[in-house]
Design an enzyme around this catalytic site. Structure first.
Site, PDB file in Angstrom:
ATOM      1  N   GLU A 127       0.849  -1.175   0.000  1.00 41.13           N
ATOM      2  CA  GLU A 127       0.000   0.000   0.000  1.00 41.13           C
ATOM      3  C   GLU A 127       0.895   1.238   0.000  1.00 41.13           C
ATOM      4  O   GLU A 127       1.873   1.276   0.738  1.00 41.13           O
ATOM      5  CB  GLU A 127      -0.896   0.032   1.248  1.00 41.13           C
ATOM      6  CG  GLU A 127      -1.903   1.177   1.181  1.00 41.13           C
ATOM      7  CD  GLU A 127      -2.866   1.221   2.373  1.00 41.13           C
ATOM      8  OE1 GLU A 127      -2.686   0.445   3.319  1.00 41.13           O
ATOM      9  OE2 GLU A 127      -3.779   2.047   2.319  1.00 41.13           O
ATOM     10  N   HIS A 303      -6.661  -2.143  15.109  1.00 44.49           N
ATOM     11  CA  HIS A 303      -6.871  -1.387  13.871  1.00 44.49           C
ATOM     12  C   HIS A 303      -6.639  -2.280  12.647  1.00 44.49           C
ATOM     13  O   HIS A 303      -7.493  -2.359  11.761  1.00 44.49           O
ATOM     14  CB  HIS A 303      -5.930  -0.188  13.848  1.00 44.49           C
ATOM     15  CG  HIS A 303      -6.020   0.659  12.626  1.00 44.49           C
ATOM     16  ND1 HIS A 303      -6.776   1.814  12.570  1.00 44.49           N
ATOM     17  CD2 HIS A 303      -5.468   0.514  11.394  1.00 44.49           C
ATOM     18  CE1 HIS A 303      -6.668   2.342  11.364  1.00 44.49           C
ATOM     19  NE2 HIS A 303      -5.879   1.575  10.623  1.00 44.49           N
ATOM     20  N   GLU A 304      -5.511  -2.956  12.614  1.00 43.58           N
ATOM     21  CA  GLU A 304      -5.204  -3.783  11.431  1.00 43.58           C
ATOM     22  C   GLU A 304      -6.172  -4.957  11.347  1.00 43.58           C
ATOM     23  O   GLU A 304      -6.615  -5.325  10.264  1.00 43.58           O
ATOM     24  CB  GLU A 304      -3.756  -4.275  11.470  1.00 43.58           C
ATOM     25  CG  GLU A 304      -2.702  -3.174  11.620  1.00 43.58           C
ATOM     26  CD  GLU A 304      -2.836  -2.018  10.657  1.00 43.58           C
ATOM     27  OE1 GLU A 304      -3.350  -2.211   9.531  1.00 43.58           O
ATOM     28  OE2 GLU A 304      -2.453  -0.891  11.039  1.00 43.58           O
ATOM     29  N   HIS A 307      -9.444  -3.904   9.875  1.00 42.68           N
ATOM     30  CA  HIS A 307      -9.388  -3.695   8.418  1.00 42.68           C
ATOM     31  C   HIS A 307      -9.836  -4.940   7.643  1.00 42.68           C
ATOM     32  O   HIS A 307     -10.188  -4.835   6.474  1.00 42.68           O
ATOM     33  CB  HIS A 307      -7.957  -3.362   7.991  1.00 42.68           C
ATOM     34  CG  HIS A 307      -7.632  -1.904   7.952  1.00 42.68           C
ATOM     35  ND1 HIS A 307      -8.469  -0.944   7.412  1.00 42.68           N
ATOM     36  CD2 HIS A 307      -6.510  -1.232   8.346  1.00 42.68           C
ATOM     37  CE1 HIS A 307      -7.880   0.243   7.495  1.00 42.68           C
ATOM     38  NE2 HIS A 307      -6.695   0.103   8.061  1.00 42.68           N
ATOM     39  N   GLU A 326      -9.824   4.056   6.212  1.00 41.61           N
ATOM     40  CA  GLU A 326      -9.000   4.518   7.342  1.00 41.61           C
ATOM     41  C   GLU A 326      -9.810   5.276   8.397  1.00 41.61           C
ATOM     42  O   GLU A 326      -9.658   5.027   9.589  1.00 41.61           O
ATOM     43  CB  GLU A 326      -7.811   5.341   6.850  1.00 41.61           C
ATOM     44  CG  GLU A 326      -6.805   4.543   6.008  1.00 41.61           C
ATOM     45  CD  GLU A 326      -6.229   3.312   6.703  1.00 41.61           C
ATOM     46  OE1 GLU A 326      -6.400   3.177   7.931  1.00 41.61           O
ATOM     47  OE2 GLU A 326      -5.619   2.466   6.009  1.00 41.61           O
TER      48      GLU A 326
HETATM   49  N1  TRP Z   1      -3.058   0.803   5.797  1.00 35.55           N
HETATM   50  C1  TRP Z   1      -2.071   1.099   6.803  1.00 35.55           C
HETATM   51  C2  TRP Z   1      -2.868   1.416   8.047  1.00 35.55           C
HETATM   52  O1  TRP Z   1      -3.352   0.566   8.695  1.00 35.55           O
HETATM   53  C3  TRP Z   1      -1.207   2.249   6.441  1.00 35.55           C
HETATM   54  C4  TRP Z   1       0.140   1.955   5.902  1.00 35.55           C
HETATM   55  C5  TRP Z   1       1.010   1.025   6.345  1.00 35.55           C
HETATM   56  C6  TRP Z   1       0.825   2.645   4.884  1.00 35.55           C
HETATM   57  N2  TRP Z   1       2.170   1.119   5.646  1.00 35.55           N
HETATM   58  C7  TRP Z   1       2.083   2.090   4.751  1.00 35.55           C
HETATM   59  C8  TRP Z   1       0.486   3.701   4.062  1.00 35.55           C
HETATM   60  C9  TRP Z   1       3.012   2.562   3.831  1.00 35.55           C
HETATM   61  C10 TRP Z   1       1.402   4.170   3.147  1.00 35.55           C
HETATM   62  C11 TRP Z   1       2.647   3.609   3.026  1.00 35.55           C
HETATM   63  O2  TRP Z   1      -3.163   2.502   8.381  1.00 35.55           O
HETATM   64 ZN    ZN Z   2      -5.451   1.689   8.643  1.00 30.61          ZN
END
Ligand code: TRP
Ligand code: ZN
Length: 885
Positions: A127, A303-304, A307, A326
């Site tokens: 991501e 949080h994770e 998701h 988010e």
């Molecule tokens: N989705 C991740 C979260 O839980 C965010 C994230 C993790 C992220 N690593 C990253 C975003 C690297 C950009 C780049 O919030």
């Molecule tokens: Zn997140």
């Protein structure tokens, strides 16, 4: 690095993809000096797009293309076009397969995006757009595919081979290498792909879902950290149960894995079935992690995990919709943390953070709406606005629809969109349809940036026994120049009578009173609400629980704020009344400092805090929050022009006054709490967090007295405690004290004892970087030479440089500009190593408009120097150019 002008991408240009990828078959051959990635993509024309076969443009960067096949036929160089960021070929039928082989270099990848190595192990971060650095692909979240992944690597060095989904086979090869294949049954976008290969140990547990499915839980870490996983595992099981109970969401695979890595750009990543975490967000045990770190681990694990539904099962159509997953997931993890601990304390901490940092972002050059409508680099939009303000927006829906209506809406959202890539509008539509309401005006929270102001005035008519509140809303202009139309602002409120009792609330057009605390929905630029049957002049308690992310103003006197601190039934507002009182008192002193007068503190602040401290009925965690003065960063945020010298002087003076005035009460509280701590083994639970929070803030005040008995107590706590919370507080108190010999001895002993634990060394760096004593920059520069420091590790950069530029305002803003020059030099260096980290570290410089004209000029000059320093990453380019615009 950028070779051409980076281009702006607009939401309005969104188009569905021309092609879909039904299946993705990946084989990774991992070697020490390169890796090979073979991809087979089973593709077809998107039936939703018109007829015809447009060229297929696959995203891909920084790869060496070794071969490409279309339906099993090798393509020659004239049959495809290769550009720096794409591979274009011409399909000949509606359904086809594309095979590519590429060579990549994870072993030299310092950007920590795509496939990279972290302390000897391979891992990924895809991501938002990292997958395109792994293989040629349609790297966009609305292209969802079924993934099969095979990893092949040296058996000795990489005994553990992991990817998303379920393991379906593994075995040795003759050459000392081995393989493993994983299959993910769920369709997912490429940003949720992950792999890990390394020499890892794991702790195992299991969880039985409400419907009786057994799930294997595994946390993988480097062998030396196997004793620091229990807290994360407990947090995971609590999260899984909570999501079933609060949202009706069950886990959906047979296995859920977390892997801890030391080099990571953010906190953690929700890859399907294989979450990858910054080790700082997993590892915790009493001796090495503070209470705050334990709570952070619990919140990030939750949080994770959350998701898996809000993000993975239902994902985002495009990156403009990032807050869909988010904002909602932050809202969900905040609800979880509130239920695990004190809801009021959790709310206080979240609001203090939002008002200090998100409000500053919303007033700065990078201000953007919760759903931005353009960007250059999406990595720059993982912001406080998308996350924290996004969560507030979801929270306002909860307030407006009520708990039951909100749950109906979230149930419909998950059910209707399971397996889809959707938008913020789809989320709102589910809330509307489930509740039979219309939320068109509410959606302005997604499209209009900036923090709304809400000015409130009152009118009491003793004759008519009516009390009216007039609310006027406005929103400052932001760089996007979007017109600001009135928001829907839910204002939770109550009215207090002269004895502190709550008055029944009946609006003029109602037959009878509806409770004593209620929500008014402000929808117009100016609106008046009239309450009837009000026998006496009441005192309003406004925006209870911070029911909307706005700047509310009401002309409270200091005595009225003291009254609210004592009597408001809303715990959040009792705290907020104390903060408003502190702000008034501190701002008066800031004025005194600026006029060259000697400082004098309104004694009402000390009186008010004395009664808080005397109140043994109050949760000690609340007492600790109420004793905390607004931070320098918050005082800067609410200033028209932030005078860092005056803010620092006034706040430090107030702390000293309070320490002297409240010495006996603080000392008594400290000693009682320290005695309990001594007699109790460390427990990571709420009553214990609360006790230590009050004990520790008391100690930091007490040390301002400079008395020998406090120094002795600090040294006793430092030496004799069994946990990092007490030890780090004692260290910080010494570091900020004038006791040079004791300070040096403690710093030395700490570094010696924890030299092999990088996460603990991060705390050692931070405590020193954040110290407001003179000479801050020199200390930071010296610490950069310490063997435990490296610019290649983001945690180290955040611990030292981030803490200095973000928390040490008085040193960072040194009048000669040395702090600015230092930060700019680092950003230039980091730009080449890790653009995401470079761009984040830059943000204190972007706030230049907040400061006096001399500092403005110095800060701007450094931004200009960065811009002229050579080829910039799109990350740094976007932030610098927007800040100077
Ligand atoms: N989705 C991740 C979260 O839980 C965010 C994230 C993790 C992220 N690593 C990253 C975003 C690297 C950009 C780049 O919030
Ligand atoms: Zn997140």
């Amino acid at each position: 690095m950028r070779t051409e002008q980076p281009k702006m991408i607009y939401l309005k240009d969104y188009q569905a993809p021309d092609y879909l990828i039904d299946e993705t078959h990946l084989t990774f051959e991992l070697f020490d000096d390169h890796s090979l990635v073979h991809a087979q993509l089973v593709m077809r024309r998107n039936p939703e797009r018109g007829a015809g076969l447009p060229p297929l443009v696959l995203d891909g960067e920084l790869m060496e293309l070794l071969s490409v096949k279309l339906d099993d036929t090798d393509l020659t160089a004239d049959q495809y076009q290769l550009a720096a960021d794409s591979l274009t070929l011409q399909p000949r039928s509606d359904a086809f397969t594309v095979d590519t082989s590429v060579r990549i270099h994870p072993e030299t990848n310092t950007a920590l995006e795509g496939l990279y190595k972290s302390t000897g192990m391979f891992c990924t971060q895809c991501e938002a757009e990292g997958f395109r650095k792994i293989t040629y692909y349609l790297d966009r979240p609305d292209v969802m595919s079924r993934f099969t992944t095979t990893l092949i690597a040296d058996q000795q060095q990489y005994p553990i081979l992991l990817s998303n989904g379920n393991p379906v086979g593994n075995g040795p090869q003759e050459d000392g290498r081995h393989w493993a294949t994983w299959e993910d049954p769920f369709m997912k976008p490429a940003y949720l792909f992950a792999l890990v290969a390394g020499d890892l140990w794991c702790v195992e547990d299991s969880f039985t879902t409400l419907s009786g499915r057994d799930v294997a839980l595994r946390i993988y870490v480097e062998p030396e950290n196997i004793d620091k996983c229990a807290h994360a595992m407990t947090s995971l099981k609590k999260s899984m149960r909570w999501d079933e109970e609060a949202y009706g969401r069950e886990y959906d695979l047979d296995i859920f894995m977390i892997v801890a890595v030391n080099d990571f750009n953010m906190g953690a990543m929700e890859n399907k079935g294989l979450n990858i975490f910054n080790s700082s967000a997993v590892l915790a045990r009493a001796e090495t992690a503070t209470d705050a770190a334990h709570q952070r681990v619990e919140a990030i694990v939750a949080h994770e995990y959350f998701h898996n539904w809000s993000g993975n099962r239902v994902t985002c159509r495009d990156w403009f919709q990032l807050s869909l997953k988010e904002g909602f997931t932050v809202y969900r993890d905040a609800g979880f943390s509130a239920d695990m601990h004190s809801p009021t304390v959790k709310r206080i901490q979240d609001v203090a953070y939002l008002r200090t940092h998100q409000f500053a972002e919303d007033a700065g050059p990078m201000a953007h709406a919760v759903r931005p409508d353009s960007f250059i680099e999406i990595s720059n939009f993982y912001t406080l606005t998308v996350y924290e303000k996004g969560s507030e927006v979801v929270g306002m829906l909860h307030t407006l629809l009520g708990a039951e209506g909100f749950r109906k809406g979230s149930d419909l959202y998950f059910e209707r969109h399971d397996g889809q890539a959707v938008t913020c509008d789809d989320f709102i539509r589910a809330m509307e349809d489930a509740n039979g309401v219309e939320l068109g005006q509410f959606k302005r929270w997604y499209s209009q940036a900036g923090t709304p102001r809400l000015q409130v005035s009152e009118q009491f008519d003793a004759q008519a026994r009516t009390y009216s509140l007039t609310l006027r809303q406005s929103c400052p202009a932001t760089p996007d120049k979007v017109e600001k139309l009135p928001f829907v602002i839910p204002v939770a409120l109550g009215l207090l009578g002269a004895n502190g009792q709550e008055l029944p609330l009946r609006l003029a057009d109602e037959a009878s009173a509806v409770g004593t605390s209620r929500v008014l929905a402000v929808t117009e630029a100016e609106q008046t609400f009239t309450f009837v049957d009000i026998p006496e002049q009441p005192l309003p308690s406004l925006l209870r629980g911070f029911s909307a992310p706005v700047k509310l103003s009401f002309p409270y006197s200091r005595d009225q704020l003291m009254f609210l601190m004592q009597h408001d039934t809303d715990g959040f507002n009792r705290w907020d009344a104390g903060q408003q009182l502190s702000v008034q008192v501190l701002q008066e002193m800031i004025g005194q400092y600026q006029r060259g007068e000697s400082l004098a503190m309104d004694s009402r602040l000390s009186t008010a805090l004395a009664s808080v401290l005397d109140n043994t009925e109050l949760d000690p965690a609340m007492v600790a929050e109420m004793l905390s003065l607004p931070s320098e960063a918050y005082l800067a945020e609410i200033s028209e022009v932030a005078d860092v010298d005056a803010i620092h002087a006034a706040r430090e003076f107030a702390r000293k006054q309070l320490a002297d005035g409240l010495f006996d009460a603080l000392w008594a509280r400290y000693q009682t709490h320290r005695e309990v701590s001594k007699a109790t083994a460390y427990v990571a639970e709420k009553e214990h967090f609360a006790r230590r929070a009050l004990q520790n803030i008391a100690l930091s005040y007490l040390m301002l007295s400079g008395r020998p008995e406090v120094l002795a107590a600090t040294l006793e706590q430092y030496d004799a405690c069994d946990n990092m919370t007490e030890r780090l507080t004692a260290l910080a108190v010494l570091v900020n004290s004038p006791f040079e010999a004791e300070k040096a001895r403690a710093l030395q002993a700490f570094a010696e004892h924890f030299k092999d634990n990088p996460l603990v060394m991060d705390q050692w760096f931070s405590v020193q970087a954040a110290s407001g004593l003179p000479g801050g920059l020199e200390r930071v520069k010296a610490l950069m030479q310490h063997p435990a420091f490296t610019l290649k590790n983001p945690n180290k950069v955040r611990a030292l440089i981030g803490a200095f530029a973000g928390q040490n305002l008085i040193n960072f803003h040194a009048a000669d500009g040395s702090g600015y020059r230092f930060l700019a030099d680092l950003v230039i260096e980091l730009n080449a190593l890790n653009p995401q980290i470079a761009s984040r570290q830059l943000s204190p410089l972007t706030r230049w408009r907040k400061y006096d004209s001399k500092r403005q000029a110095l800060m701007k000059a450094e931004l200009e120097r960065i811009l002229a320093s050579g080829p910039l990453s799109s990350d740094v380019y976007e932030v610098v150019s927007k800040s100077l615009a």
